[in-house]
Each structure stands twice: as structure tokens, then as C-alpha cells.
Design an enzyme around this catalytic site. Structure first.
Site, PDB file in Angstrom:
ATOM      1  N   GLY A 216     -77.225 -21.633 -51.448  1.00 18.14           N
ATOM      2  CA  GLY A 216     -75.852 -21.424 -51.012  1.00 18.14           C
ATOM      3  C   GLY A 216     -74.978 -22.610 -51.387  1.00 18.14           C
ATOM      4  O   GLY A 216     -75.304 -23.371 -52.310  1.00 18.14           O
ATOM      5  N   SER A 217     -73.905 -22.770 -50.660  1.00 19.02           N
ATOM      6  CA  SER A 217     -72.927 -23.796 -51.025  1.00 19.02           C
ATOM      7  C   SER A 217     -73.390 -25.186 -50.606  1.00 19.02           C
ATOM      8  O   SER A 217     -74.217 -25.344 -49.700  1.00 19.02           O
ATOM      9  CB  SER A 217     -71.596 -23.484 -50.340  1.00 19.02           C
ATOM     10  OG  SER A 217     -71.755 -23.595 -48.938  1.00 19.02           O
ATOM     11  N   ALA A 218     -72.808 -26.194 -51.246  1.00 15.64           N
ATOM     12  CA  ALA A 218     -73.146 -27.578 -50.915  1.00 15.64           C
ATOM     13  C   ALA A 218     -72.742 -27.899 -49.485  1.00 15.64           C
ATOM     14  O   ALA A 218     -73.442 -28.635 -48.785  1.00 15.64           O
ATOM     15  CB  ALA A 218     -72.457 -28.525 -51.907  1.00 15.64           C
TER      16      ALA A 218
ATOM     17  N   GLY B 166     -75.441 -26.503 -47.338  1.00 10.98           N
ATOM     18  CA  GLY B 166     -76.690 -27.227 -47.629  1.00 10.98           C
ATOM     19  C   GLY B 166     -76.695 -28.615 -47.011  1.00 10.98           C
ATOM     20  O   GLY B 166     -77.699 -29.052 -46.440  1.00 10.98           O
TER      21      GLY B 166
ATOM     22  N   GLU C 268     -80.861 -25.308 -52.701  1.00 10.97           N
ATOM     23  CA  GLU C 268     -80.337 -24.914 -54.027  1.00 10.97           C
ATOM     24  C   GLU C 268     -78.851 -24.673 -53.836  1.00 10.97           C
ATOM     25  O   GLU C 268     -78.469 -23.725 -53.166  1.00 10.97           O
ATOM     26  CB  GLU C 268     -81.001 -23.624 -54.530  1.00 10.97           C
ATOM     27  CG  GLU C 268     -82.506 -23.508 -54.311  1.00 10.97           C
ATOM     28  CD  GLU C 268     -83.304 -24.586 -54.985  1.00 10.97           C
ATOM     29  OE1 GLU C 268     -82.809 -25.146 -55.979  1.00 10.97           O
ATOM     30  OE2 GLU C 268     -84.407 -24.899 -54.507  1.00 10.97           O
TER      31      GLU C 268
HETATM   32  P1  NAD Z   1     -72.861 -20.167 -48.139  1.00 12.68           P
HETATM   33  O1  NAD Z   1     -73.315 -21.583 -48.096  1.00 12.68           O
HETATM   34  O2  NAD Z   1     -71.547 -19.842 -47.551  1.00 12.68           O
HETATM   35  O3  NAD Z   1     -73.918 -19.231 -47.372  1.00 12.68           O
HETATM   36  C1  NAD Z   1     -75.287 -19.202 -47.744  1.00 12.68           C
HETATM   37  C2  NAD Z   1     -76.097 -18.747 -46.541  1.00 12.68           C
HETATM   38  O4  NAD Z   1     -76.057 -19.733 -45.520  1.00 12.68           O
HETATM   39  C3  NAD Z   1     -75.571 -17.463 -45.917  1.00 12.68           C
HETATM   40  O5  NAD Z   1     -76.665 -16.689 -45.518  1.00 12.68           O
HETATM   41  C4  NAD Z   1     -74.769 -17.965 -44.724  1.00 12.68           C
HETATM   42  O6  NAD Z   1     -74.651 -17.049 -43.681  1.00 12.68           O
HETATM   43  C5  NAD Z   1     -75.602 -19.147 -44.297  1.00 12.68           C
HETATM   44  N1  NAD Z   1     -74.863 -20.180 -43.555  1.00 12.68           N
HETATM   45  C6  NAD Z   1     -73.550 -20.483 -43.616  1.00 12.68           C
HETATM   46  N2  NAD Z   1     -73.277 -21.533 -42.809  1.00 12.68           N
HETATM   47  C7  NAD Z   1     -74.454 -21.904 -42.237  1.00 12.68           C
HETATM   48  C8  NAD Z   1     -74.853 -22.936 -41.332  1.00 12.68           C
HETATM   49  N3  NAD Z   1     -73.983 -23.812 -40.864  1.00 12.68           N
HETATM   50  N4  NAD Z   1     -76.152 -23.023 -40.988  1.00 12.68           N
HETATM   51  C9  NAD Z   1     -77.063 -22.172 -41.490  1.00 12.68           C
HETATM   52  N5  NAD Z   1     -76.754 -21.172 -42.346  1.00 12.68           N
HETATM   53  C10 NAD Z   1     -75.466 -21.035 -42.711  1.00 12.68           C
HETATM   54  O7  NAD Z   1     -72.960 -19.700 -49.650  1.00 12.68           O
HETATM   55  P2  NAD Z   1     -72.418 -18.337 -50.295  1.00 12.68           P
HETATM   56  O8  NAD Z   1     -70.939 -18.389 -50.303  1.00 12.68           O
HETATM   57  O9  NAD Z   1     -73.088 -17.175 -49.678  1.00 12.68           O
HETATM   58  O10 NAD Z   1     -72.975 -18.445 -51.779  1.00 12.68           O
HETATM   59  C11 NAD Z   1     -72.289 -19.057 -52.835  1.00 12.68           C
HETATM   60  C12 NAD Z   1     -72.778 -20.460 -53.040  1.00 12.68           C
HETATM   61  O11 NAD Z   1     -74.171 -20.460 -53.357  1.00 12.68           O
HETATM   62  C13 NAD Z   1     -72.097 -21.181 -54.178  1.00 12.68           C
HETATM   63  O12 NAD Z   1     -71.830 -22.487 -53.802  1.00 12.68           O
HETATM   64  C14 NAD Z   1     -73.147 -21.153 -55.274  1.00 12.68           C
HETATM   65  O13 NAD Z   1     -73.001 -22.174 -56.231  1.00 12.68           O
HETATM   66  C15 NAD Z   1     -74.406 -21.293 -54.490  1.00 12.68           C
HETATM   67  N6  NAD Z   1     -75.555 -20.813 -55.228  1.00 12.68           N
HETATM   68  C16 NAD Z   1     -76.504 -21.710 -55.645  1.00 12.68           C
HETATM   69  C17 NAD Z   1     -77.584 -21.268 -56.391  1.00 12.68           C
HETATM   70  C18 NAD Z   1     -78.671 -22.194 -56.868  1.00 12.68           C
HETATM   71  O14 NAD Z   1     -79.757 -21.715 -57.151  1.00 12.68           O
HETATM   72  N7  NAD Z   1     -78.436 -23.487 -56.985  1.00 12.68           N
HETATM   73  C19 NAD Z   1     -77.683 -19.925 -56.713  1.00 12.68           C
HETATM   74  C20 NAD Z   1     -76.707 -19.051 -56.259  1.00 12.68           C
HETATM   75  C21 NAD Z   1     -75.645 -19.499 -55.515  1.00 12.68           C
END
Ligand code: NAD
Length: 477
Positions: free
Chosen positions: A209-211, A214, A232
Site C-alpha cells: 500500500g501507500s508509504a 506503511g 511494499e
Molecule cells: P493504502 O495504504 O491506502 O491502503 C492499503 C491497505 O492498508 C488497505 O487495505 C487499507 O485499508 C489499509 N490501511 C489503511 N490505513 C491503515 C492503517 N492505519 N493501519 C492498517 N491498515 C491500514 O494504499 P492503497 O491506496 O490501497 O494502494 C495504493 C498504494 O499502494 C500506492 O501508494 C501504491 O504505490 C502502493 N502499491 C505498492 C506496491 C508495491 O508492491 N510496492 C504495489 C501496489 C501498490
């Protein structure tokens, strides 16, 4: 009191796609207890049987592939041609994971002098998986398959934007005969993710997910270094175009368009910054803008198929529009603007924004169809610009010769480096991950096996034998 409802919607139409209850704390707890109960039994299943089950899973995903692709398209807005390739990646993951499991975490046995030395791997136990919306099947699957293969049980919390895809994938696992509890799902948003991540009953967390999220998870895990945490995350990826022969300019433009606008720019490896040589960039821009103007933006099931769909929701579209407006307020010039095609839906045009004159450019990932153009005087400046980011996911070079590429390769700070290829066409049988704010040095894909099991080194002898040769008093006569 009734539980709140989670509803996923089709970004193209605004129609509801999937409905179900949001998991409460009790549901999270129940899922973890169930996974803990199932895990020892699953670990005890012979590897050959686990593999057999995964083969059945592959076949079921193949059989239900059209439904899965349609579900992904409806929840994300990605064109059907693209989600069909995502389904293929889900199927392909089993073989890749099996090879990686055997190669990276297989058993080694060596006979020493009178004893045997063994290296084997054990599963961690129960692993939580948090998924993003942009590849709602492929990316969680990329953690689930190697986790299960290694003998872990998994609790998945998919993105709140794509719950239906996760539910469908779980159905395929159950149909394949996965034992009760080995894969649990809890549905909901960030709160549910936080509750799962902080639960004492998990042995690790695999996050994509997003930085921002993460890094919040890394803070949450600071006091549990004994738990595995794989992050990731995103990137602010550079793509340098240098010394391209005139005849190759159309191909260079095609590579840029693929790098920047595939999946409406919603791939972590998409190029965000296009770095070109000042004074020699006009011809390239002519080809690039001509191609951008031809891009079809449309709904996933449209015929002819669009190149890209909408972004995932109106919130994402608003944020991108705000980010571009902020850059323009600082002096950025729109070579091709970011515009909303229909007022109430998140269809955006592919944008090319010249930010060369912007003094302060936020080092943020713009997760959509926005490519920032930066003109630089020479290749050293291009490299400086490429590395002027806290992220380090992908970096690409188009053009140049072998010595220039060697310079680029050794100077680029990124986990995925491409030459004359789109930045986002990763090889599925290679490790996948980045440095800096893009990850925590636990790359996924081929190296996912590494974080799904821990090594146990053993020295073994069948008889009890022990002797101390130094430092003992002699026996009294
Ligand atoms: P996001 O970080 O908003 O959400 C990812 C997951 O985390 C979701 O299931 C969300 O509900 C959960 N989440 C959100 N806040 C949380 C918290 N505080 N504690 C625990 N869980 C929480 O990401 P997104 O918008 O769904 O996805 C897009 C992002 O993912 C982009 O930044 C993209 O670059 C990244 N991404 C990275 C990779 C990689 O392999 N490096 C691959 C695909 C996407």
C-alpha cells in the site's frame, strides 16, 4: 446494534458492486483465533498435498477467470483486457512461488564428522495480509500463495474499495479444499487494518500500500521486532529519456505512455517524473503529445476497449486535481492538463505537466495519470534529478548506449531498473521491491518466500556422544 455495511462501488457508474458487514473487533479476534487453530494442522499437511491443493486453486481460478476479471474491473474501473492479465498473474503465482520456495527456503543436508548439519525452514504461524486496491487480486495473492505454501495460516484484510474481489478469491480457495481457518478474511477500512496489525495473535504482517500507511505500520510494529513486517510501498519514479535516435522517437513515446498511464497511472512502478535534455526534447514531446491525444479513456467493458479507465473513486480524482492545481500555482505549465471528463465520475485525461520552473516540488507519489516533465542540461543533472526522492521503487532509462546505461544502472537508487522498457512491466519471476521510503528491504514476488518462513539450522547426531578435551583437571589417581 447492526454492524455497519461496507459497499464497493463501480467507479465508472457509481453502482454498488458488493455489500457486506464491516468487521468489528470481535470479528478480527474470531478470524485470528480460527487461523491460529487451523495453522498447526495446515503446517502438518505434506508439501506435496499443499501443492496439489494449489493446483486445484489454479484450475478453479482459470474456470472462474472471467467472473474474477469482471469483478476486478467493476470494483477498480480497470479495463477488462487488463484485469484478464491480472487473473493470469494470479494463476501464474503458484508455480513461481513453488520454485522460489524450493530454491530459497528448501532443505539442505550435509554430513559432518560424525554428525549431520541440516537447514530447514518453518512457517511463522499466522500472517496478516493487507492489500491495496490497484491489483486487488494479484497483490494479496502474491503474499497468500507463498504464505500458505510455507505452512502459515493467513488473515487477509483487502482494500475497502475491493472487498468483492477478495471474497471471490477466497471462494476459489475454499472450493479447492483449503481447510477451514487457513485463510480468513476481515473486511473493512484502515481501522480494521490497524486492529489486525496490532493484534497479539498474529506473527507477522505483509503489507502492500501507500508509504503513509506503511510508515504508520512500522511505528505500530516498533515494539514487536520479533514479528515479521514486510512493507511494499509506492514510489516517485523517474524515467530519463536521453540520446534517442529520431527514428526511435515513436517507440520512446510509446514506452513513456505505457510507463506513465497504464492502469490510469495506478501502478506503484508507474513513471511519475519524465527527465529530458533541455533543448533536445521538442521532437520527443511532439511524438508524446500526439500519442497522449490518442489515448482512449473509458469504462472497463467499453468496445473498443479503452487504454485506461477511471481512477478508483472521486476522492482519488479530487486529490489528483488538487495536487496538479498546487503545482500550477507554483508555476507548473500544463503541456496536457489533468481534466475530469464527466463531472461526477473519476474519469481523468492523461496529464503531462512541465514542473521545471517549480522551485519546490513535493516528493509525493501522485497515484494517477499525471506525468511531471523536468528539463535538465546534462546527464549528471538528469541522474541528480532521478535520485532526488525519498522513494526508490522503479527507475528507467530510454535511449543511450551501453556505457550510458551502465552509468544509469549503477547510479540509480531503485529496486527495479529498466532500460528501453516500460517502468511498470515487472518480471514475475524476479524479486519486486524498492529502497528508501518504498519498502523495508523485504522485497516481494520471487523473494516473498524469504519472509514467509524462518530458517532453522540444526546439528544432529543419532547417538548421545560428548567429550570435553580442554580445561578440565586431570582425574586424581
Ligand atoms: P493504502 O495504504 O491506502 O491502503 C492499503 C491497505 O492498508 C488497505 O487495505 C487499507 O485499508 C489499509 N490501511 C489503511 N490505513 C491503515 C492503517 N492505519 N493501519 C492498517 N491498515 C491500514 O494504499 P492503497 O491506496 O490501497 O494502494 C495504493 C498504494 O499502494 C500506492 O501508494 C501504491 O504505490 C502502493 N502499491 C505498492 C506496491 C508495491 O508492491 N510496492 C504495489 C501496489 C501498490
Amino acid at each position: 446494534m447492526s454492524q455497519p455495511e461496507l459497499v464497493s462501488t463501480d467507479p465508472s457508474t457509481g453502482e454498488a458492486v458488493w455489500r457486506g458487514p464491516v468487521a468489528g473487533l470481535e470479528d478480527v479476534n474470531r478470524a485470528i483465533v480460527s487461523a491460529r487453530a487451523a495453522q498447526p494442522g495446515w503446517e502438518a499437511v505434506r508439501l506435496s498435498e499443499r501443492v496439489e491443493l494449489m493446483r486445484r486453486y489454479q484450475n478453479i481460478v482459470r474456470d472462474r477467470g472471467d467472473a474474477l476479471a469482471a469483478m476486478i474491473s467493476r470494483e477498480t474501473g480497470k479495463p477488462l483486457w487488463e484485469t484478464k492479465t491480472e487473473v493470469q498473474s494470479v494463476i501464474g503465482k503458484v508455480d513461481i512461488s513453488l520454485t522460489a520456495y524450493q530454491e530459497r527456503t528448501g532443505n539442505r543436508k550435509k554430513d559432518g564428522e560424525g554428525f549431520t548439519q541440516q537447514l530447514r525452514h518453518r512457517p511463522h504461524g499466522v500472517l496478516a495480509v493487507l492489500g491495496p486496491y490497484n491489483f486487488p487480486a494479484h497483490l494479496p495473492n502474491g503474499h497468500i500463495v507463498p504464505s500458505l505454501l510455507a505452512g502459515n495460516a493467513v488473515v487477509l484484510k483487502p482494500s475497502e474499495l475491493t472487498p468483492g474481489t477478495a471474497a471471490l478469491m477466497r471462494e476459489c480457495w475454499i472450493q479447492a479444499g483449503l481447510p477451514e481457518g487457513a485463510l480468513e478474511i476481515v473486511q473493512g477500512g484502515g481501522d480494521v487494518g490497524r486492529a489486525l496489525a496490532g493484534h497479539e495473535g498474529i506473527d507477522g504482517l505483509l503489507f502492500t500500500g501507500s508509504a503513509t500507511t506503511g510508515h504508520a505500520l512500522a511505528r505500530q510494529f516498533a515494539e514487536t521486532p520479533h514479528k515479521i513486517l514486510a512493507l511494499e510501498m509506492g514510489g516517485n519514479n523517474p524515467l530519463i529519456v536521453w540520446d534517442v535516435r529520431e527514428a526511435d522517437l515513436p517507440a520512446a513515446a510509446a514506452l513513456i505512455v505505457q510507463s506513465a498511464y497504464l492502469s490510469a497511472g495506478q501502478r506503484c512502478t508507474c513513471a511519475r517524473r519524465l527527465i529530458v535534455e533541455e533543448g533536445k526534447h521538442e521532437a520527443l514531446l511532439e511524438h508524446l503529445t500526439a500519442l497522449i491525444d490518442k489515448i482512449i479513456v473509458g469504462a472497463p467493458f467499453d468496445e473498443p476497449q479503452p487504454f485506461m479507465g477511471p481512477v478508483v473513486d472521486n476522492r482519488a480524482a479530487d486529490r489528483l486535481l488538487d495536487q496538479v492545481a498546487a503545482l500550477r500555482a507554483e508555476g507548473a505549465v500544463a503541456v496536457r492538463p489533468l481534466t475530469r471528463i464527466t463531472p461526477d465520475r473519476p474519469f481523468l485525461t492523461p496529464a503531462l505537466i512541465d514542473v521545471t520552473e517549480v522551485m519546490y516540488r513535493p516528493d509525493e507519489e501522485m497515484f494517477g495519470p499525471v506525468l511531471q516533465l523536468i528539463r535538465v542540461p546534462d546527464f549528471s543533472a538528469a541522474m541528480m534529478e532521478a535520485n532526488a526522492t525519498r522513494f526508490g521503487l522503479s527507475a528507467g532509462l530510454i535511449g543511450g548506449d551501453q556505457p550510458l546505461y551502465d552509468r544509469f544502472w549503477s547510479g540509480a537508487r531503485a529496486g527495479i531498473v529498466t532500460w528501453n522498457r516500460p517502468t511498470n512491466g515487472a518480471a514475475s519471476n524476479a524479486p519486486f521491491g524498492g529502497v528508501g521510503a518504498s519498502g523495508n528491504h523485504r522485497p516481494s514476488a520471487y523473494y516473498a518466500a524469504d519472509y514467509c518462513a524462518f530458517p532453522v539450522a540444526s546439528l544432529e547426531e543419532t547417538r548421545v556422544r560428548g567429550v570435553i578435551t580442554t580445561g578440565l583437571r586431570a582425574d586424581e589417581e
